[in-house]
Write an enzyme that holds these catalytic residues in place. Structure first.
Site, PDB file in Angstrom:
ATOM      1  N   ASP A  31       0.845  -1.196   0.000  1.00 31.28           N
ATOM      2  CA  ASP A  31       0.000   0.000   0.000  1.00 31.28           C
ATOM      3  C   ASP A  31       0.883   1.251   0.000  1.00 31.28           C
ATOM      4  O   ASP A  31       1.887   1.327   0.707  1.00 31.28           O
ATOM      5  CB  ASP A  31      -0.920  -0.005   1.229  1.00 31.28           C
ATOM      6  CG  ASP A  31      -2.080   0.964   1.072  1.00 31.28           C
ATOM      7  OD1 ASP A  31      -3.220   0.494   0.919  1.00 31.28           O
ATOM      8  OD2 ASP A  31      -1.833   2.191   1.092  1.00 31.28           O
ATOM      9  N   ILE A  32       0.488   2.233  -0.774  1.00 33.74           N
ATOM     10  CA  ILE A  32       1.280   3.463  -0.924  1.00 33.74           C
ATOM     11  C   ILE A  32       1.220   4.323   0.347  1.00 33.74           C
ATOM     12  O   ILE A  32       2.125   5.137   0.587  1.00 33.74           O
ATOM     13  CB  ILE A  32       0.793   4.260  -2.161  1.00 33.74           C
ATOM     14  CG1 ILE A  32       1.867   5.207  -2.660  1.00 33.74           C
ATOM     15  CG2 ILE A  32      -0.509   5.000  -1.871  1.00 33.74           C
ATOM     16  CD1 ILE A  32       1.577   5.787  -4.042  1.00 33.74           C
ATOM     17  N   ASN A  86     -13.129  -3.134   2.408  1.00 31.89           N
ATOM     18  CA  ASN A  86     -14.123  -2.077   2.533  1.00 31.89           C
ATOM     19  C   ASN A  86     -15.110  -2.184   1.372  1.00 31.89           C
ATOM     20  O   ASN A  86     -14.702  -2.378   0.220  1.00 31.89           O
ATOM     21  CB  ASN A  86     -13.432  -0.714   2.536  1.00 31.89           C
ATOM     22  CG  ASN A  86     -12.570  -0.518   3.775  1.00 31.89           C
ATOM     23  OD1 ASN A  86     -12.930  -0.972   4.864  1.00 31.89           O
ATOM     24  ND2 ASN A  86     -11.436   0.130   3.617  1.00 31.89           N
ATOM     25  N   GLY A  92     -15.513   3.305   3.784  1.00 36.08           N
ATOM     26  CA  GLY A  92     -14.120   3.716   3.624  1.00 36.08           C
ATOM     27  C   GLY A  92     -13.494   3.314   2.307  1.00 36.08           C
ATOM     28  O   GLY A  92     -12.292   3.540   2.102  1.00 36.08           O
ATOM     29  N   GLN A  93     -14.279   2.709   1.411  1.00 34.83           N
ATOM     30  CA  GLN A  93     -13.700   2.324   0.118  1.00 34.83           C
ATOM     31  C   GLN A  93     -13.459   3.562  -0.741  1.00 34.83           C
ATOM     32  O   GLN A  93     -14.360   4.401  -0.908  1.00 34.83           O
ATOM     33  CB  GLN A  93     -14.633   1.353  -0.619  1.00 34.83           C
ATOM     34  CG  GLN A  93     -14.004   0.787  -1.891  1.00 34.83           C
ATOM     35  CD  GLN A  93     -14.886  -0.242  -2.590  1.00 34.83           C
ATOM     36  OE1 GLN A  93     -16.023  -0.502  -2.179  1.00 34.83           O
ATOM     37  NE2 GLN A  93     -14.367  -0.829  -3.658  1.00 34.83           N
ATOM     38  N   HIS A  99     -10.351  -5.106  -3.266  1.00 30.76           N
ATOM     39  CA  HIS A  99      -9.015  -5.342  -2.704  1.00 30.76           C
ATOM     40  C   HIS A  99      -9.127  -5.772  -1.262  1.00 30.76           C
ATOM     41  O   HIS A  99      -9.962  -5.279  -0.504  1.00 30.76           O
ATOM     42  CB  HIS A  99      -8.131  -4.096  -2.831  1.00 30.76           C
ATOM     43  CG  HIS A  99      -8.764  -2.826  -2.361  1.00 30.76           C
ATOM     44  ND1 HIS A  99      -9.687  -2.126  -3.124  1.00 30.76           N
ATOM     45  CD2 HIS A  99      -8.639  -2.132  -1.213  1.00 30.76           C
ATOM     46  CE1 HIS A  99     -10.081  -1.049  -2.460  1.00 30.76           C
ATOM     47  NE2 HIS A  99      -9.461  -1.032  -1.288  1.00 30.76           N
ATOM     48  N   LEU A 100      -8.248  -6.677  -0.914  1.00 30.57           N
ATOM     49  CA  LEU A 100      -8.112  -7.137   0.460  1.00 30.57           C
ATOM     50  C   LEU A 100      -6.918  -6.424   1.080  1.00 30.57           C
ATOM     51  O   LEU A 100      -5.789  -6.548   0.584  1.00 30.57           O
ATOM     52  CB  LEU A 100      -7.877  -8.655   0.476  1.00 30.57           C
ATOM     53  CG  LEU A 100      -7.634  -9.290   1.845  1.00 30.57           C
ATOM     54  CD1 LEU A 100      -8.897  -9.243   2.703  1.00 30.57           C
ATOM     55  CD2 LEU A 100      -7.143 -10.724   1.677  1.00 30.57           C
ATOM     56  N   HIS A 101      -7.178  -5.641   2.128  1.00 30.66           N
ATOM     57  CA  HIS A 101      -6.068  -5.053   2.882  1.00 30.66           C
ATOM     58  C   HIS A 101      -5.510  -6.120   3.820  1.00 30.66           C
ATOM     59  O   HIS A 101      -6.279  -6.807   4.506  1.00 30.66           O
ATOM     60  CB  HIS A 101      -6.565  -3.911   3.779  1.00 30.66           C
ATOM     61  CG  HIS A 101      -7.035  -2.691   3.079  1.00 30.66           C
ATOM     62  ND1 HIS A 101      -6.242  -1.591   2.899  1.00 30.66           N
ATOM     63  CD2 HIS A 101      -8.235  -2.375   2.538  1.00 30.66           C
ATOM     64  CE1 HIS A 101      -6.942  -0.640   2.276  1.00 30.66           C
ATOM     65  NE2 HIS A 101      -8.153  -1.088   2.051  1.00 30.66           N
TER      66      HIS A 101
END
Ligand code: 5GP
Ligand code: ZN
Length: 113
Positions: A31-32, A86, A92-93, A99-101
């Protein structure tokens, strides 16, 4: 959709990302803006806008996203981790490609804010 979707563009190599894993179906990258010492994203290469767009035909693919996320967490020293998807802006998306955090490396509290 794929030409304008940020994560499709990362999968296609049009936008650089720190790749962690790739196979025919799944792509993972750091993640950036990490929210934990280890924070990466696991995505299906197939464009799905989010968990709410998953159909029966995608069940195996999304199961694979989860399996790969857990395996990568273990390989990266954070077997105990938070896995989050999300679903929608209110949740919060911000990027509308499923995507899976995977977050780890610090204690996590519950409930999330
Ligand atoms: P969401 O808020 O949609 O659940 O999560 C989107 C995630 O994508 C955020 O954690 C955000 O930091 C990350 N992100 C957004 N743009 C980029 C990018 O260009 N590269 C990478 N590696 N991560 C990004
Ligand atoms: Zn996409």
């Amino acid at each position: 959709m794929s030409s304008t979707c940020l994560f499709c563009r990362i999968v296609n190599g049009e936008i650089p990302a720190k790749k962690l894993y790739e196979d025919d179906d799944v792509f993972a990258f750091w993640d950036i803006t990490p929210q934990a010492p280890k924070h990466f994203l696991v995505i299906p290469k197939k464009h799905l806008s989010g968990p709410g767009a998953v159909s029966v035909e995608d069940e195996a693919l999304i199961g694979k996203v989860v399996r790969i996320g857990a395996e990568l967490a273990k390989e990266n020293g954070v077997e105990q981790c938070r896995l989050v998807m999300n679903n929608g802006a209110e949740a919060g998306q911000t990027v509308f490609h499923l995507h899976l955090h995977v977050l780890g490396g610090r204690p996590m509290s519950w409930p999330p804010g």
